[in-house]
Design a protein around this motif. Structure first.
Motif, PDB file in Angstrom:
ATOM      1  N   VAL A 163       0.918  -1.208  -0.125  1.00  0.00           N
ATOM      2  CA  VAL A 163       0.061  -0.129  -0.121  1.00  0.00           C
ATOM      3  C   VAL A 163       0.759   1.334   0.088  1.00  0.00           C
ATOM      4  N   SER A 164       0.180   2.359  -0.494  1.00  0.00           N
ATOM      5  CA  SER A 164       1.271   3.763  -0.542  1.00  0.00           C
ATOM      6  C   SER A 164       0.201   4.905  -0.671  1.00  0.00           C
ATOM      7  N   THR A 165       0.885   6.091  -0.188  1.00  0.00           N
ATOM      8  CA  THR A 165      -0.065   7.148  -0.510  1.00  0.00           C
ATOM      9  C   THR A 165       0.510   8.030  -1.455  1.00  0.00           C
ATOM     10  N   ALA A 166      -0.724   8.302  -2.302  1.00  0.00           N
ATOM     11  CA  ALA A 166      -0.536   9.089  -3.476  1.00  0.00           C
ATOM     12  C   ALA A 166       0.051  10.564  -3.224  1.00  0.00           C
ATOM     13  N   SER A 167       0.804  11.172  -3.905  1.00  0.00           N
ATOM     14  CA  SER A 167       1.467  12.310  -3.684  1.00  0.00           C
ATOM     15  C   SER A 167       0.043  13.588  -3.934  1.00  0.00           C
ATOM     16  N   SER A 168       0.130  14.377  -3.188  1.00  0.00           N
ATOM     17  CA  SER A 168      -1.180  15.249  -3.269  1.00  0.00           C
ATOM     18  C   SER A 168      -1.264  16.318  -4.482  1.00  0.00           C
ATOM     19  N   ASN A 169      -0.168  16.290  -5.262  1.00  0.00           N
ATOM     20  CA  ASN A 169      -0.285  17.109  -6.557  1.00  0.00           C
ATOM     21  C   ASN A 169      -1.269  16.180  -7.513  1.00  0.00           C
ATOM     22  N   LEU A 170      -1.348  14.906  -7.337  1.00  0.00           N
ATOM     23  CA  LEU A 170      -1.872  13.839  -8.375  1.00  0.00           C
ATOM     24  C   LEU A 170      -3.308  14.316  -8.261  1.00  0.00           C
ATOM     25  N   GLY A 171      -3.788  14.600  -9.611  1.00  0.00           N
ATOM     26  CA  GLY A 171      -5.439  14.807  -9.858  1.00  0.00           C
ATOM     27  C   GLY A 171      -5.834  13.707 -10.411  1.00  0.00           C
ATOM     28  N   GLU A 172      -7.296  13.456 -10.454  1.00  0.00           N
ATOM     29  CA  GLU A 172      -7.928  12.411 -10.899  1.00  0.00           C
ATOM     30  C   GLU A 172      -7.346  11.905 -12.338  1.00  0.00           C
ATOM     31  N   GLU A 173      -7.418  13.033 -13.295  1.00  0.00           N
ATOM     32  CA  GLU A 173      -6.741  12.640 -14.571  1.00  0.00           C
ATOM     33  C   GLU A 173      -5.422  11.750 -14.651  1.00  0.00           C
ATOM     34  N   GLU A 174      -4.477  12.305 -13.879  1.00  0.00           N
ATOM     35  CA  GLU A 174      -3.100  11.728 -13.479  1.00  0.00           C
ATOM     36  C   GLU A 174      -3.441  10.031 -12.914  1.00  0.00           C
ATOM     37  N   ILE A 175      -4.169  10.176 -11.951  1.00  0.00           N
ATOM     38  CA  ILE A 175      -4.504   8.938 -11.392  1.00  0.00           C
ATOM     39  C   ILE A 175      -5.032   7.718 -12.479  1.00  0.00           C
ATOM     40  N   GLN A 176      -5.883   8.446 -13.280  1.00  0.00           N
ATOM     41  CA  GLN A 176      -6.529   7.357 -14.302  1.00  0.00           C
ATOM     42  C   GLN A 176      -5.552   7.217 -15.204  1.00  0.00           C
ATOM     43  N   LYS A 177      -4.520   7.864 -15.464  1.00  0.00           N
ATOM     44  CA  LYS A 177      -3.478   7.552 -16.284  1.00  0.00           C
ATOM     45  C   LYS A 177      -2.551   6.577 -15.839  1.00  0.00           C
ATOM     46  N   ILE A 178      -2.245   6.623 -14.433  1.00  0.00           N
ATOM     47  CA  ILE A 178      -1.573   5.576 -13.880  1.00  0.00           C
ATOM     48  C   ILE A 178      -2.223   4.162 -13.873  1.00  0.00           C
ATOM     49  N   LEU A 179      -3.408   4.290 -13.680  1.00  0.00           N
ATOM     50  CA  LEU A 179      -4.188   3.153 -13.524  1.00  0.00           C
ATOM     51  C   LEU A 179      -3.974   2.324 -15.020  1.00  0.00           C
ATOM     52  N   ASP A 180      -4.386   3.036 -16.026  1.00  0.00           N
ATOM     53  CA  ASP A 180      -4.566   2.618 -17.433  1.00  0.00           C
ATOM     54  C   ASP A 180      -2.933   2.278 -17.758  1.00  0.00           C
TER      55      ASP A 180
ATOM     56  N   TYR B 190      -5.003  -8.777 -14.757  1.00  0.00           N
ATOM     57  CA  TYR B 190      -4.531  -7.658 -13.997  1.00  0.00           C
ATOM     58  C   TYR B 190      -5.809  -6.525 -14.144  1.00  0.00           C
ATOM     59  N   LYS B 191      -6.092  -6.133 -13.051  1.00  0.00           N
ATOM     60  CA  LYS B 191      -7.134  -5.161 -13.029  1.00  0.00           C
ATOM     61  C   LYS B 191      -6.671  -3.933 -12.245  1.00  0.00           C
ATOM     62  N   ALA B 192      -7.023  -2.625 -12.855  1.00  0.00           N
ATOM     63  CA  ALA B 192      -6.837  -1.632 -12.083  1.00  0.00           C
ATOM     64  C   ALA B 192      -7.806  -0.706 -12.124  1.00  0.00           C
ATOM     65  N   ASP B 193      -8.303   0.020 -10.820  1.00  0.00           N
ATOM     66  CA  ASP B 193      -9.458   0.559 -10.883  1.00  0.00           C
ATOM     67  C   ASP B 193      -9.386   1.542  -9.517  1.00  0.00           C
ATOM     68  N   PHE B 194     -10.474   2.684 -10.044  1.00  0.00           N
ATOM     69  CA  PHE B 194     -10.745   3.476  -8.698  1.00  0.00           C
ATOM     70  C   PHE B 194     -11.637   2.786  -7.764  1.00  0.00           C
ATOM     71  N   ILE B 195     -11.644   3.089  -6.430  1.00  0.00           N
ATOM     72  CA  ILE B 195     -12.673   2.582  -5.598  1.00  0.00           C
ATOM     73  C   ILE B 195     -12.820   3.971  -4.902  1.00  0.00           C
ATOM     74  N   SER B 196     -14.004   4.484  -5.179  1.00  0.00           N
ATOM     75  CA  SER B 196     -14.512   5.921  -4.785  1.00  0.00           C
ATOM     76  C   SER B 196     -16.164   6.022  -4.568  1.00  0.00           C
TER      77      SER B 196
ATOM     78  N   ASN C 231      -2.167  -1.958 -18.658  1.00  0.00           N
ATOM     79  CA  ASN C 231      -1.899  -2.081 -20.040  1.00  0.00           C
ATOM     80  C   ASN C 231      -0.395  -2.818 -20.008  1.00  0.00           C
ATOM     81  N   TRP C 232       0.695  -2.035 -19.335  1.00  0.00           N
ATOM     82  CA  TRP C 232       2.091  -2.596 -19.088  1.00  0.00           C
ATOM     83  C   TRP C 232       2.264  -3.972 -18.498  1.00  0.00           C
ATOM     84  N   ASN C 233       1.282  -4.308 -17.465  1.00  0.00           N
ATOM     85  CA  ASN C 233       1.489  -5.442 -16.617  1.00  0.00           C
ATOM     86  C   ASN C 233       0.679  -6.465 -17.530  1.00  0.00           C
TER      87      ASN C 233
END
Length: 136
Positions: free
Chosen positions: A8-25, A90-96, A29-31
């Motif tokens: 588990v980790s803590t996201a940097s506070s400067n990450l917006g929703e769009e950036e997080i979605q890019k990380i997930l996507d 492999y799955k990557a998703d928001f839980i919110s 794909n890479w994995n």
């Protein structure tokens, strides 16, 4: 040899929703392209991930993850040799709380964890349930 790591980790506070979605996507794909199975979930400023695959590849990937400035306070839950992958794909998703959250998805993730070694299941389920606390 197959290997698994969870953290588990803590996201940097400067990450917006769009950036997080890019990380997930990108992660999804890479994995998938590199035959890594597992999950990456984001909720309320935190990431939770399980990675499974060839040992050298998973270890190298985790080194890159630890050096990624987009998150910090990385806490390794487990790392161990495994006989075979327990996750299917492999799955990557928001839980919110917003419209992206679907309770069935959390049930699916918990079912995947049921496939892990019984000695690890309890810890991972506890973390995942606390990770998703308050979204129902």
């Amino acid at each position: 040899m197959k290997y698994a790591i969870s953290y588990v980790s803590t996201a940097s506070s400067n990450l917006g929703e769009e950036e997080i979605q890019k990380i997930l996507d990108y992660s999804r794909n890479w994995n998938m392209d590199h035959h890594i199975t597992g999950i990456l979930l984001y909720s309320e400023g935190n990431f939770f991930q399980v990675l499974e695959g060839e040992k050298q590849l998973v270890e190298e990937l985790f080194k890159r993850i630890k050096n990624d400035a987009r998150h910090y306070d990385i806490i390794k839950i487990f790392s161990k040799d495994i006989v075979e992958e327990r996750f299917t794909g492999y799955k990557a998703d928001f839980i919110s709380v917003d419209s992206r959250y679907r309770e069935n998805d959390l049930t699916t993730y918990l079912a995947q964890i049921d496939k892990l070694n019984p000695g690890i299941q309890t810890s991972v389920k506890y973390i995942l349930k606390n990770f998703s606390e308050g979204i129902k």
